[in-house]
Design a protein around this motif. Structure first.
Motif, PDB file in Angstrom:
ATOM      1  N   GLN A   1       0.830  -1.203   0.000  1.00 36.85           N
ATOM      2  CA  GLN A   1       0.000   0.000   0.000  1.00 36.85           C
ATOM      3  C   GLN A   1       0.865   1.254   0.000  1.00 36.85           C
ATOM      4  O   GLN A   1       0.485   2.280  -0.565  1.00 36.85           O
ATOM      5  CB  GLN A   1      -0.932   0.005   1.215  1.00 36.85           C
ATOM      6  CG  GLN A   1      -1.998   1.098   1.168  1.00 36.85           C
ATOM      7  CD  GLN A   1      -2.948   0.939  -0.010  1.00 36.85           C
ATOM      8  OE1 GLN A   1      -3.484  -0.141  -0.242  1.00 36.85           O
ATOM      9  NE2 GLN A   1      -3.158   2.024  -0.770  1.00 36.85           N
ATOM     10  N   THR A   2       2.028   1.166   0.630  1.00 33.15           N
ATOM     11  CA  THR A   2       2.976   2.289   0.625  1.00 33.15           C
ATOM     12  C   THR A   2       3.362   2.650  -0.803  1.00 33.15           C
ATOM     13  O   THR A   2       3.400   3.828  -1.172  1.00 33.15           O
ATOM     14  CB  THR A   2       4.250   1.916   1.415  1.00 33.15           C
ATOM     15  OG1 THR A   2       3.902   1.631   2.766  1.00 33.15           O
ATOM     16  CG2 THR A   2       5.254   3.063   1.391  1.00 33.15           C
TER      17      THR A   2
ATOM     18  N   ASP B   1       0.358   4.267  -2.582  1.00 27.53           N
ATOM     19  CA  ASP B   1       0.127   5.633  -2.100  1.00 27.53           C
ATOM     20  C   ASP B   1       1.207   6.589  -2.614  1.00 27.53           C
ATOM     21  O   ASP B   1       0.913   7.725  -2.994  1.00 27.53           O
ATOM     22  CB  ASP B   1       0.109   5.656  -0.573  1.00 27.53           C
ATOM     23  CG  ASP B   1      -1.100   4.943   0.015  1.00 27.53           C
ATOM     24  OD1 ASP B   1      -2.066   4.687  -0.739  1.00 27.53           O
ATOM     25  OD2 ASP B   1      -1.075   4.637   1.215  1.00 27.53           O
TER      26      ASP B   1
ATOM     27  N   HIS C   1       0.472   7.354  -6.250  1.00 23.19           N
ATOM     28  CA  HIS C   1      -0.699   8.199  -6.428  1.00 23.19           C
ATOM     29  C   HIS C   1      -0.490   9.613  -5.903  1.00 23.19           C
ATOM     30  O   HIS C   1      -1.110  10.559  -6.393  1.00 23.19           O
ATOM     31  CB  HIS C   1      -1.907   7.559  -5.747  1.00 23.19           C
ATOM     32  CG  HIS C   1      -2.412   6.342  -6.454  1.00 23.19           C
ATOM     33  ND1 HIS C   1      -3.309   5.455  -5.885  1.00 23.19           N
ATOM     34  CD2 HIS C   1      -2.148   5.846  -7.689  1.00 23.19           C
ATOM     35  CE1 HIS C   1      -3.572   4.482  -6.745  1.00 23.19           C
ATOM     36  NE2 HIS C   1      -2.869   4.696  -7.838  1.00 23.19           N
ATOM     37  N   GLN C   2       0.376   9.776  -4.914  1.00 25.35           N
ATOM     38  CA  GLN C   2       0.629  11.106  -4.365  1.00 25.35           C
ATOM     39  C   GLN C   2       1.691  11.878  -5.133  1.00 25.35           C
ATOM     40  O   GLN C   2       1.916  13.061  -4.864  1.00 25.35           O
ATOM     41  CB  GLN C   2       1.020  11.000  -2.887  1.00 25.35           C
ATOM     42  CG  GLN C   2      -0.126  10.558  -1.991  1.00 25.35           C
ATOM     43  CD  GLN C   2       0.263  10.463  -0.525  1.00 25.35           C
ATOM     44  OE1 GLN C   2       1.113  11.211  -0.050  1.00 25.35           O
ATOM     45  NE2 GLN C   2      -0.369   9.546   0.200  1.00 25.35           N
TER      46      GLN C   2
END
Length: 464
Positions: A396-397, A400, A403-404
């Motif tokens: 998930q890191t 994220d 996406h960031q």
């Protein structure tokens, strides 16, 4: 006709450019899943007449080991899903081996229809004039690019046109040994975000006497990522995207600041230097000998599996200076290029296979079994991906972080025809600094000068 032979410039390019770089690491995986059926290929042959014959597509790739088996399974599934196109996947060795064989095949009947090329070979492929831009097929089919991850697509987009389809995609993240964090009195759920925080965390781990705080393999890709994370460009002219790059800018403030920090980590014993091989860095981490490493997201499953029963693996975003400008990560990996010396209907058949590979179900299968990012957003809604994310929450890191990331010329990545050489030159500069032979500024000034010279030599061979 799309399938024109344009090999005049290729001879010059092939003698002018040495592609000797290493590509981003691939992850092993296990699991199951199937693929969606491909749409039927309805192209016309070179003479313009319709043909109902089975179209053969030769696909050259560089996915070895477990990943080769995954590629072969996807090809098998595609071939079984329809009766118009037959794809043959041929493993060609490393990315450099593949490129050498591609050079030798140009202009012959042995050339492939579809080829995988690592990301730093993009400028070379564009300049070779031997490929059909993927945008032509996208426009022909009214293919919806918005279904794909924008930060992945942007790397392979130039002047608003997609040159190749993303395939295996990764970026760099921070891996942490949570047990060593706890032993050092650190919060294992809060990995360091800045250069200063990482220095303090690494110091604390080293002082426990249980392990060294960190190790970063001397890999040019990491330097590229650390620069982009500060919004810094690698070369001029908007990283070679607004115009052909003519100068290296690795010796800017961001580069000097990054290399100074890296050297201080080693000098203070907060980090150890294990050289250029990322495998050595991963082995040290898996053995519990270092508390933190930088590594590709594609290595996540392998690192988590190797730590099983020994310690818990944590992940964090790529660190940056506390005063660093807004940036993000650059995608690594490779993309798919359709060669323009093949008949039109064969190229269209290759496009059908490319669309199949990009479909959500196939991307879910690819992600679970290799560790690479899905390039299609809808793949994250597949139950198999959701289940895999529960099993490997560390990923998930990576999602994220991707996406960031704000898409700009820094995070899109540099586009230069001599990227493999540039990467090795930067690695040499890092070694000079770590080994106390030059200061960060001296080493990066020298690297920038050498890279600039190679860029300018290359540009002389390119006909725009």
């Amino acid at each position: 006709m799309w399938g024109k032979k344009k090999h005049g410039i290729m001879a010059l390019l092939l003698t002018a450019v040495m592609l000797t770089g290493a590509a981003c690491g691939g992850g092993d995986g296990s699991g199951g899943g199937g693929g969606n059926a491909a749409k039927e290929a309805n192209g016309a042959d070179k003479g313009g007449s319709s043909s109902g014959a089975l179209k053969k597509v030769t696909f050259w790739h560089a996915m070895g080991g477990t990943n080769q088996k995954v590629v072969e399974q996807m090809v098998t599934d595609f071939n079984a899903s329809q009766k118009n196109v037959q794809v043959e996947a041929i493993y060609q060795g490393t990315y450099d081996d593949l490129l050498s064989k591609l050079k030798a095949s140009m202009g012959s009947k042995d050339s492939p229809t579809l080829v995988q090329m690592y990301e730093i070979g993009s400028r070379f492929m564009m300049d070779s004039k031997t490929t059909t831009q993927m945008q032509k097929f996208i426009d022909m089919d009214k293919y919806d690019l918005s279904q794909l991850e924008p930060n992945i697509v942007s790397y392979y987009t130039h002047s608003g046109k997609l040159d190749s389809m993303p395939f295996n995609t990764s970026n760099a993240i921070l891996y942490c040994n949570k047990d060593l964090f706890k032993a050092a009195g650190l919060d294992p759920e809060k990995p360091p975000k800045t250069f200063d925080e990482l220095q303090k965390s690494a110091d604390a781990i080293t002082k426990t006497g249980k392990a060294s705080g960190a190790n970063f393999a001397i890999y040019g890709w990491f330097m590229e990522q650390l620069l982009a994370n500060q919004g810094a460009e690698y070369v001029n002219n908007s990283n070679g995207r607004s115009a052909l790059a003519t100068e290296s800018t690795v010796n800017g403030d961001a580069g000097i600041k990054t290399l100074t920090w890296w050297k201080n980590l080693v000098d203070s014993k907060a980090a150890i230097n294990l050289g250029r091989k990322t495998d050595d860095s991963k082995k040290a981490f898996s053995a519990g000998q270092v508390g933190m490493i930088l590594e590709s997201t594609a290595s996540l499953k392998g690192l988590v599996d190797s730590a099983q029963g020994k310690f818990e693996v944590g992940t964090g975003f790529l660190p940056k200076p506390s005063d660093g400008k807004e940036g993000g990560v650059i995608v690594g990996g490779a993309s798919l290029w359709i060669m323009n010396d093949r008949p039109d209907d064969e190229q269209k058949a290759a496009w059908d296979f490319v669309k199949y590979l990009a479909s959500p179900k196939v991307q879910a299968y690819w992600h679970i079994n290799t560790g690479y990012f899905p390039i299609t957003k809808a793949a994250y809604e597949d139950q198999t991906v959701k289940d895999n994310m529960k099993k490997f929450p560390q990923f998930q890191t990576a999602v994220d972080q991707l996406h960031q990331t704000k898409s700009n010329s820094a995070t899109q990545g540099a586009v230069i025809g001599v990227f493999p050489e540039a990467r090795q030159i930067v690695e040499g500069a890092i070694e000079e600094v770590i080994n106390n032979k030059k200061s960060p500024k001296e080493a990066l000034d020298g690297a920038s000068k050498e890279i600039t010279s190679k860029i300018q030599q290359y540009n002389k061979t390119v006909k725009q």
